[in-house]
Scaffold this motif. Sequence first.
Motif, PDB file in Angstrom:
ATOM      1  N   UNK A   1       0.841  -1.209   0.000  1.00  0.00           N
ATOM      2  CA  UNK A   1       0.000   0.000   0.000  1.00  0.00           C
ATOM      3  C   UNK A   1       0.877   1.260   0.000  1.00  0.00           C
ATOM      4  N   UNK A   2       1.934   1.257   0.821  1.00  0.00           N
ATOM      5  CA  UNK A   2       2.822   2.419   0.868  1.00  0.00           C
ATOM      6  C   UNK A   2       3.531   2.592  -0.466  1.00  0.00           C
ATOM      7  N   UNK A   3       4.058   1.494  -1.012  1.00  0.00           N
ATOM      8  CA  UNK A   3       4.806   1.591  -2.260  1.00  0.00           C
ATOM      9  C   UNK A   3       3.907   2.009  -3.417  1.00  0.00           C
ATOM     10  N   UNK A   4       2.703   1.484  -3.455  1.00  0.00           N
ATOM     11  CA  UNK A   4       1.763   1.842  -4.523  1.00  0.00           C
ATOM     12  C   UNK A   4       1.435   3.333  -4.491  1.00  0.00           C
ATOM     13  N   UNK A   5       1.348   3.876  -3.273  1.00  0.00           N
ATOM     14  CA  UNK A   5       1.008   5.290  -3.114  1.00  0.00           C
ATOM     15  C   UNK A   5       2.192   6.202  -3.390  1.00  0.00           C
TER      16      UNK A   5
ATOM     17  N   UNK B   1      13.180 -16.543  -4.932  1.00  0.00           N
ATOM     18  CA  UNK B   1      12.301 -16.310  -3.775  1.00  0.00           C
ATOM     19  C   UNK B   1      12.249 -14.835  -3.403  1.00  0.00           C
ATOM     20  N   UNK B   2      13.404 -14.164  -3.432  1.00  0.00           N
ATOM     21  CA  UNK B   2      13.389 -12.740  -3.099  1.00  0.00           C
ATOM     22  C   UNK B   2      12.665 -11.942  -4.169  1.00  0.00           C
ATOM     23  N   UNK B   3      12.794 -12.318  -5.435  1.00  0.00           N
ATOM     24  CA  UNK B   3      12.082 -11.605  -6.498  1.00  0.00           C
ATOM     25  C   UNK B   3      10.568 -11.772  -6.339  1.00  0.00           C
ATOM     26  N   UNK B   4      10.156 -12.927  -5.829  1.00  0.00           N
ATOM     27  CA  UNK B   4       8.729 -13.112  -5.540  1.00  0.00           C
ATOM     28  C   UNK B   4       8.294 -12.208  -4.384  1.00  0.00           C
ATOM     29  N   UNK B   5       9.161 -12.096  -3.372  1.00  0.00           N
ATOM     30  CA  UNK B   5       8.855 -11.189  -2.257  1.00  0.00           C
ATOM     31  C   UNK B   5       8.739  -9.751  -2.759  1.00  0.00           C
ATOM     32  N   UNK B   6       9.642  -9.352  -3.659  1.00  0.00           N
ATOM     33  CA  UNK B   6       9.572  -8.016  -4.244  1.00  0.00           C
ATOM     34  C   UNK B   6       8.256  -7.799  -4.979  1.00  0.00           C
ATOM     35  N   UNK B   7       7.786  -8.834  -5.653  1.00  0.00           N
ATOM     36  CA  UNK B   7       6.516  -8.709  -6.373  1.00  0.00           C
ATOM     37  C   UNK B   7       5.379  -8.441  -5.396  1.00  0.00           C
ATOM     38  N   UNK B   8       5.407  -9.117  -4.229  1.00  0.00           N
ATOM     39  CA  UNK B   8       4.367  -8.884  -3.230  1.00  0.00           C
ATOM     40  C   UNK B   8       4.374  -7.433  -2.750  1.00  0.00           C
ATOM     41  N   UNK B   9       5.567  -6.852  -2.641  1.00  0.00           N
ATOM     42  CA  UNK B   9       5.709  -5.487  -2.112  1.00  0.00           C
ATOM     43  C   UNK B   9       5.416  -4.433  -3.174  1.00  0.00           C
ATOM     44  N   UNK B  10       5.892  -4.667  -4.396  1.00  0.00           N
ATOM     45  CA  UNK B  10       5.840  -3.616  -5.423  1.00  0.00           C
ATOM     46  C   UNK B  10       4.854  -3.882  -6.553  1.00  0.00           C
ATOM     47  N   UNK B  11       4.474  -5.140  -6.735  1.00  0.00           N
ATOM     48  CA  UNK B  11       3.636  -5.487  -7.874  1.00  0.00           C
ATOM     49  C   UNK B  11       4.392  -5.517  -9.182  1.00  0.00           C
ATOM     50  N   UNK B  12       5.721  -5.470  -9.134  1.00  0.00           N
ATOM     51  CA  UNK B  12       6.554  -5.428 -10.341  1.00  0.00           C
ATOM     52  C   UNK B  12       7.232  -6.772 -10.576  1.00  0.00           C
ATOM     53  N   UNK B  13       7.229  -7.203 -11.829  1.00  0.00           N
ATOM     54  CA  UNK B  13       7.874  -8.451 -12.224  1.00  0.00           C
ATOM     55  C   UNK B  13       9.271  -8.160 -12.749  1.00  0.00           C
ATOM     56  N   UNK B  14      10.282  -8.802 -12.173  1.00  0.00           N
ATOM     57  CA  UNK B  14      11.683  -8.544 -12.504  1.00  0.00           C
ATOM     58  C   UNK B  14      12.077  -9.266 -13.791  1.00  0.00           C
ATOM     59  N   UNK B  15      12.774  -8.549 -14.698  1.00  0.00           N
ATOM     60  CA  UNK B  15      13.314  -9.147 -15.918  1.00  0.00           C
ATOM     61  C   UNK B  15      14.836  -9.130 -15.954  1.00  0.00           C
ATOM     62  N   UNK B  16      15.467  -8.092 -15.356  1.00  0.00           N
ATOM     63  CA  UNK B  16      16.919  -7.946 -15.361  1.00  0.00           C
ATOM     64  C   UNK B  16      17.367  -7.433 -14.001  1.00  0.00           C
ATOM     65  N   UNK B  17      18.634  -7.724 -13.672  1.00  0.00           N
ATOM     66  CA  UNK B  17      19.103  -7.250 -12.379  1.00  0.00           C
ATOM     67  C   UNK B  17      20.573  -6.834 -12.425  1.00  0.00           C
ATOM     68  N   UNK B  18      20.971  -6.025 -11.433  1.00  0.00           N
ATOM     69  CA  UNK B  18      22.370  -5.727 -11.152  1.00  0.00           C
ATOM     70  C   UNK B  18      22.505  -5.560  -9.648  1.00  0.00           C
TER      71      UNK B  18
ATOM     72  N   UNK C   1      20.954  -2.234   8.915  1.00  0.00           N
ATOM     73  CA  UNK C   1      19.849  -3.158   8.674  1.00  0.00           C
ATOM     74  C   UNK C   1      18.573  -2.466   8.226  1.00  0.00           C
ATOM     75  N   UNK C   2      18.705  -1.475   7.370  1.00  0.00           N
ATOM     76  CA  UNK C   2      17.541  -0.786   6.809  1.00  0.00           C
ATOM     77  C   UNK C   2      17.527  -0.953   5.292  1.00  0.00           C
ATOM     78  N   UNK C   3      16.393  -1.325   4.751  1.00  0.00           N
ATOM     79  CA  UNK C   3      16.223  -1.504   3.313  1.00  0.00           C
ATOM     80  C   UNK C   3      15.361  -0.387   2.760  1.00  0.00           C
ATOM     81  N   UNK C   4      15.871   0.342   1.751  1.00  0.00           N
ATOM     82  CA  UNK C   4      15.107   1.398   1.072  1.00  0.00           C
ATOM     83  C   UNK C   4      14.767   0.922  -0.330  1.00  0.00           C
ATOM     84  N   UNK C   5      13.502   1.026  -0.697  1.00  0.00           N
ATOM     85  CA  UNK C   5      13.031   0.669  -2.038  1.00  0.00           C
ATOM     86  C   UNK C   5      12.464   1.904  -2.715  1.00  0.00           C
TER      87      UNK C   5
END
Length: 652
Positions: free
Chosen positions: A352-356, A490-507, A607-611
């Motif tokens: 909800x926070x990320x969507x907003x 597994x982490x990319x699936x967790x990211x999808x739950x948080x952001x609704x975005x499907x990952x195609x590439x990474x660095x 131990x803080x994660x910023x997205x």
Amino acid sequence: MPVIADSKKRANSNTSTSDNRVSKKKVSAIMTIKQTPEEEAKAKDYFQPHVLDPKFREDLKKTISESKPYNWGTIKDLMDEELLKNVRREMIEEIQFTKKETDIYKVFQSGDLANLSALPESMRSRLPNLYKLRSAIYSQTFRDFISYVTGCGKLSGIKTDLSLNTYIKGCHLLTHDDVIGSRRVSFILYLPEPGKTWKPHYGGSLRLFDSIVSNVPKSDVFCKLTPQFNQIAFFQVSPGWSFHDVEEVKVDKQRMSIQGWFHIPQPGEDGYIPGEQEKTEARSTLQQLESKELKEYDFPKLQFNELPPCELKELSVSEDEELELSQDDIKYLAQFVNPSLLTKESLEKLNNIFTEESVVDVLSFLNTEYETLLKKKMKQLELNEYPPMPQQQSEVKYPWKLAGPSHKQRYIYMDGLPKQDMTTAESIVKMNTVTSQEQPSFGLTKQCIELEERLNPIPEAVKLDNPQATTATEVDIKLCELAQFFKSISFKKWLYQVTGLTILKDQILIRRFRPGHDFILATKLDENEGEDKTRLLDGVLDATLNLTPSSGWENGEHGGYEIGMIDEDAEVIPDEKLNQFNEDEAAIYKSSDKDESLVYESQASWNNLSLIFRDESVLKFVKYVSFQAVGSRWDISCSWKCKNDGADDDEN
């Protein structure tokens, strides 16, 4: 329970960028003057006798012609000492200095002095010695002297500029080449406390840098000048070569200076050449920083890696489906992640926070067991590191690498790729022309670290002298484990739950910003050329996991904070207006005048994660980490290209 918070916040007074970027207010003294014959004649009396001696002039010219890494010179005891003491007194008593801080500098600087000749008599009478000094420096006598010893050609007698600066503890100015507008020679007249020696360990030195090729400075300092009272340093401004910085002041003392430039002759002056200024401006570093040719020398490369087809298949969902976390996913994630972040309620709140906001902070991201062990090892390393933290490029050992070039960024990093030679133009060209098919593998990097540990353990003599001596091995292994975790399905699936975005590439990068060395200047998102953008969103999903074990970063005074700023209203300053700004401010050529420009601020922390999802309108930088910082800023920086699901621009 971790704290989950919206990251869209305002910076505090120490880190605010709202009034620290270039404003359109003129702050250095850009002056058009015409000195009287009496002023010209009197100017000679303000210099020490040896300065205008013909033999001294010839010796200095020879020294400058043989100097390295480019032609530069210095003169001790330049001015009449009593005059200069009075100038310093006027600066302290009559001039108000204001703190100015951006991604490239922190300094206390005078306000708008305008044309000293045009000031009201009541004001000018309070600065008589500064007026005399200005007249002497820009006199025909001294201009001819500088022109001769540098071999730079004629200098303007009507276009001049200078500013008054004071560097106190923590102040600094990062690498740049001074190429702006019509500048031809740069000079700095030093005014630390008279009668006292300014010692090298005080900092505040003028440091010069050699270059790999034009517009690409090396990371290590070539030489430096420790300033003394009544000493001037100067050099010809050379596009792509005259790189220098001001070392951070490390003590509670004032390093005052008068800084300025001699300019190319203007129309109607002796030596004016039509089109000369335009040619110089075309070669400006500001014009070439983002050229394709120069990006070949950028390390690390912004290089997004395609996910394997099997991962893409597992991450793909239809319009009617949701990408759910399986029990196996949750079991794997729980090895690293705070368990409360794996509940449906927490994931919905984050979403909800990320969507907003398109921005979200997650505090206490790692689980207690993992973060406690990692923090203990990292603290022990910073207290007893063997070998000591690398200072020079030659001391940075694989799997760590050095980011550069130094007028854009400097920090050490691990990227999971093989060893590379980034020290010469030839080796860099070779790397860029040979296409590598290797994908990053932090698992392989981890194996290299373990092998290095077996082959090169801490010598017994070192252990006897320092029983607490600690190699980076254990910390590096744990960081590689985390990097592997960020690349997991597994982490990319967790990211999808948080952001609704499907990952195609990474660095993924593991980064360390060392005290007294490292930073990233403000940069825009650099979209890869030649890739198929039809299936990608216009922007990237960024994450930064802060892993800084030391304390004392909260107020931003030691730097190390990461800033994201909206650049929608910023405009590149037209070339013809660049000469209205002093050296420091013109070096930052994007303006940002509104508080609303700050998208997020991430202090060095534990131990803080910023997205954040950002597009080309967002500038990012990591502020230079002060020599005074207790330790390094550590983090893991991630960027992902995400799927364009065909939604319209507004929904995207």
